[in-house]
Design a protein around this motif. Sequence first.
Motif, short mmCIF file in Angstrom:
data_model
loop_
_atom_site.label_atom_id
_atom_site.label_comp_id
_atom_site.label_asym_id
_atom_site.label_seq_id
_atom_site.Cartn_x
_atom_site.Cartn_y
_atom_site.Cartn_z
N PHE A 252 36.20 56.60 8.00
CA PHE A 252 36.19 58.02 7.67
C PHE A 252 37.25 58.73 8.51
O PHE A 252 37.88 58.12 9.39
CB PHE A 252 34.81 58.66 7.85
N GLY A 253 37.44 60.01 8.23
CA GLY A 253 38.43 60.80 8.98
C GLY A 253 37.86 62.13 9.39
O GLY A 253 37.01 62.70 8.69
N CYS A 254 38.33 62.64 10.53
CA CYS A 254 37.89 63.93 11.06
C CYS A 254 39.08 64.89 11.13
O CYS A 254 40.18 64.49 11.51
CB CYS A 254 37.31 63.77 12.47
N ALA A 255 38.84 66.14 10.78
CA ALA A 255 39.87 67.17 10.86
C ALA A 255 39.29 68.40 11.55
O ALA A 255 38.08 68.63 11.53
CB ALA A 255 40.36 67.54 9.46
N PHE A 256 40.16 69.19 12.15
CA PHE A 256 39.72 70.34 12.94
C PHE A 256 40.49 71.58 12.53
O PHE A 256 41.63 71.51 12.06
CB PHE A 256 39.94 70.07 14.44
N ASP A 257 39.86 72.73 12.74
CA ASP A 257 40.59 73.98 12.53
C ASP A 257 41.42 74.28 13.77
O ASP A 257 41.45 73.50 14.73
CB ASP A 257 39.64 75.12 12.16
N ALA A 260 39.34 74.26 16.91
CA ALA A 260 38.44 73.10 17.01
C ALA A 260 36.99 73.46 17.24
O ALA A 260 36.24 72.64 17.77
CB ALA A 260 38.93 72.14 18.11
N ASP A 261 36.56 74.63 16.81
CA ASP A 261 35.12 74.88 16.83
C ASP A 261 34.48 74.49 15.49
O ASP A 261 33.27 74.61 15.31
CB ASP A 261 34.78 76.32 17.21
N ARG A 262 35.32 74.02 14.54
CA ARG A 262 34.81 73.55 13.25
C ARG A 262 35.31 72.13 12.99
O ARG A 262 36.39 71.75 13.44
CB ARG A 262 35.25 74.47 12.12
N LEU A 263 34.52 71.38 12.25
CA LEU A 263 34.83 70.00 11.92
C LEU A 263 34.84 69.81 10.41
O LEU A 263 33.95 70.29 9.71
CB LEU A 263 33.78 69.07 12.54
N THR A 342 30.79 76.26 6.65
CA THR A 342 32.21 76.27 7.01
C THR A 342 32.58 75.15 7.98
O THR A 342 33.76 74.98 8.31
CB THR A 342 32.58 77.61 7.66
N GLY A 343 31.60 74.38 8.47
CA GLY A 343 31.89 73.27 9.36
C GLY A 343 31.58 73.50 10.82
O GLY A 343 31.83 72.63 11.66
N HIS A 344 31.02 74.66 11.16
CA HIS A 344 30.52 74.86 12.53
C HIS A 344 29.26 74.02 12.70
O HIS A 344 28.37 74.05 11.86
CB HIS A 344 30.16 76.33 12.77
N VAL A 345 29.19 73.26 13.80
CA VAL A 345 28.01 72.45 14.11
C VAL A 345 27.56 72.81 15.53
O VAL A 345 28.39 72.84 16.45
CB VAL A 345 28.31 70.94 14.03
N PHE A 346 26.26 73.06 15.68
CA PHE A 346 25.71 73.51 16.96
C PHE A 346 24.70 72.49 17.45
O PHE A 346 23.62 72.34 16.86
CB PHE A 346 25.03 74.88 16.79
N TYR A 352 25.03 72.05 24.72
CA TYR A 352 24.83 73.44 25.12
C TYR A 352 24.52 74.40 23.99
O TYR A 352 24.31 75.59 24.23
CB TYR A 352 26.08 73.93 25.87
N GLY A 353 24.52 73.93 22.76
CA GLY A 353 24.16 74.80 21.65
C GLY A 353 25.30 75.60 21.05
O GLY A 353 25.10 76.35 20.10
N PHE A 354 26.52 75.45 21.59
CA PHE A 354 27.65 76.15 20.99
C PHE A 354 28.35 75.26 19.97
O PHE A 354 28.09 74.05 19.89
CB PHE A 354 28.64 76.65 22.05
N ASP A 355 29.22 75.85 19.16
CA ASP A 355 29.91 75.12 18.11
C ASP A 355 31.11 74.40 18.71
O ASP A 355 32.02 75.02 19.25
CB ASP A 355 30.35 76.04 16.97
N ASP A 356 31.08 73.08 18.60
CA ASP A 356 32.06 72.21 19.25
C ASP A 356 32.45 71.13 18.26
O ASP A 356 31.72 70.15 18.08
CB ASP A 356 31.46 71.62 20.52
N GLY A 357 33.61 71.29 17.60
CA GLY A 357 34.03 70.31 16.60
C GLY A 357 34.30 68.95 17.19
O GLY A 357 34.05 67.92 16.55
#
Length: 479
Positions: A252-257, A260-263, A342-346, A352-357
Amino acid sequence: MTGHSFHPTLLREYDVRGVVDETLHEADAWALGRAFAATVVEAGLSNGRIAVCRDGRLSSPMLEAALVEGLCAGGIDVVRIGMGPTPMLYFAEASMQEVVGGIQVTGSHNPKDHNGFKIVLAGRPVFGADLQRIGEIAACGFGMAAFGGTGQRFERAGGSEGEDILPRWIEAILRRLGPMEREAMADLRIGWDTGNGAAGPAIELLTSQLPGEHHLLFTSVDGTFPNHHPDPSEVENLADLQALVAAKSLHFGCAFDGDADRLGVVDAAGRPLAGDQLLAIYALDLLLRHPGAQIVADIKSSAGLESLIRQAGGRLDLWKAGHSHIKSRMKETGALLGGETTGHVFLAEDWYGFDDGVCAAVELIAAQARLGQSVTALHAAMPTSFATPELRVPVSASRKFATVDEVRARLEAGAAAMVAIDGVRVNRGTGWWLLRASNTQEVLSLRAEAAAPEGLEALLAEIEEQLALSGLAVNLPRG
């Protein structure tokens, strides 16, 4: 001191965004720092430090320098952590000694001539009314009048120092992996596309320490984004990653905005996973360890997500769209996982509960190992439906909220089954449709989902009818 007025479009619902040299200027960055310093004083946190980070946009160094000057002018000490993604700033705020807040200079996934700021204080996002409060403080001249006479004046100018937090952040992400997950990674082949955004150096460092085979695209930071725009929620921006996955036979592949808070993810067949499909994988994994757990998702999420979570014994909490709303809801309810379409994951189980791609990408690798299925197999097993992407209908700022209110009133009069926490989400036997006013643009945001094409057509026709009753003649796209 003379007050400062921000452009009326600058202080948005979730963060601060503008067009450089049009609605956002160097003076705005200084004023934001100075007004936020007053907010820190008002909160009784002036003995702490504020972390500042910037993304790779061409205007970010200028804005960061002015921001830091404003913070220091307000008597606040600053730790500058350099160029990096927004989650690195969040990590600094959550983990560094004496750091009580943070500001990221970033245009996120917006065009290259845009920029802005994301702000956190005492572990919570600064948004909505709190952002408007910063605007009021600036307009009042940053002094005692801004506090209604109850605030404290600073007695000295703040100072600033630099600190390299990148290795510490990546090390903390890697520490979350156990022996089983590392062993399972050894045979994986993964693609990574940072789109010339701020995540490039972080992904280079991360993949140099991860087991498996890794293929990287566009990791040099370039604020002109010469290869493609860094927004993985738009399918056309995934073309290079899809080609890489196919050419190298990757799993698979991963991309970031851009920050990088979205995946974004594509499977081995090159098919993109929607944000709520990604969230479903994390939810299935989490529920193995926390039966009955609550997962927070935005109001735009599919019925398939709710079905998967319910079947796995979990509970879905649909909430207002926007990364700040989701983070706040998770803190309020104690939820261990949240996500947006939109791809934000918490992640809050052991993070820590923040969005970190970046952390979410590593968590995806670990989750598929624990679930014993590949990302591609998990994707293929998900419920199928017929759904629109997020559709946007231009409408004036004076009409967008009024239109939603009018539609809601008519639906309530007709006793429609709906959820009204953010616009209106209407449940019909054939599926559901959503109408909400965007908090960041002068548009109405629409989405619909049904089990069959004819059901989707009926839902779209109902939306068009409701908009027509409010004076908007709209022909929504089909197919």
